[in-house]
Structure formats: structure tokens, C-alpha cells
Scaffold this active site. Structure first.
Site, short mmCIF file in Angstrom:
data_model
loop_
_atom_site.label_atom_id
_atom_site.label_comp_id
_atom_site.label_asym_id
_atom_site.label_seq_id
_atom_site.Cartn_x
_atom_site.Cartn_y
_atom_site.Cartn_z
N ARG A 84 -15.92 -5.84 10.89
CA ARG A 84 -16.01 -7.01 11.48
C ARG A 84 -16.15 -6.50 13.23
NH1 ARG A 84 -10.81 -10.74 10.84
NH2 ARG A 84 -9.92 -8.60 10.82
N ASN A 114 -13.97 -12.03 7.75
CA ASN A 114 -13.36 -11.86 6.31
C ASN A 114 -13.31 -12.97 5.48
OD1 ASN A 114 -13.31 -9.15 6.78
ND2 ASN A 114 -11.26 -9.26 7.26
#
Length: 82
Positions: free
Chosen positions: A11, A29
Site C-alpha cells: 500500500r 487491503n
């Protein structure tokens, strides 16, 4: 994005790369172990972003990238969603 993509800094990597390319959007996620990315910007930059995400950070192992329906995420800088 599927593969070993959680717990490897994916990320953060996507956020940095999205901002480097001047894109808007987000990364998060998913509970199934995948990472979801929505991005908006110039098509050439989006194509480059996809190439970079295919590689991922060093610890990642991307097995596939599935395209979802287009989104319009142009109102804010690229960010991580929790």
C-alpha cells in the site's frame, strides 16, 4: 492485485508511486488477501502505474492484476484507505 501483496509494504509503495505519477486515487487491503487500487489520471501515467504495480515492492510477489469497473477518483491525492 493478487499474490503476496499484504504485509510487504504494497500500500505504501502504491501510494508513493501514484503520487510520483501525479495520479489521484486510493489503495486498500481486502479481507481475502488481495489489494485493491483505484486510480485516475492521464492514460499514459495509468499505464506506467500498472507496470510499476505489476512489479510491486521488493518483498511482493504479484500473481495477477484484475481490472474492475472504472472509477472517477480525481478529487484528492493518491492515498491509503484503511
Amino acid at each position: 492485485i493478487r499474490g503476496r501483496v499484504q504485509g510487504v509494504g504494497f500500500r505504501w509503495f502504491a501510494r508513493v508511486q501514484g503520487r510520483r505519477l501525479g495520479l489521484s486515487g486510493w489503495v486498500t487491503n481486502n479481507s481475502d488477501g488481495s489489494v485493491e487500487v483505484a486510480a485516475s489520471g492521464d492514460q499514459a501515467r495509468l499505464d506506467e502505474f500498472r507496470r510499476v504495480l505489476r512489479r510491486g515492492p521488493d518483498a511482493a510477489d504479484v500473481s495477477s492484476i484484475d481490472d474492475l469497473d472504472p472509477v472517477d477518483e480525481h478529487d484528492f491525492p493518491f492515498a491509503v484507505r484503511r
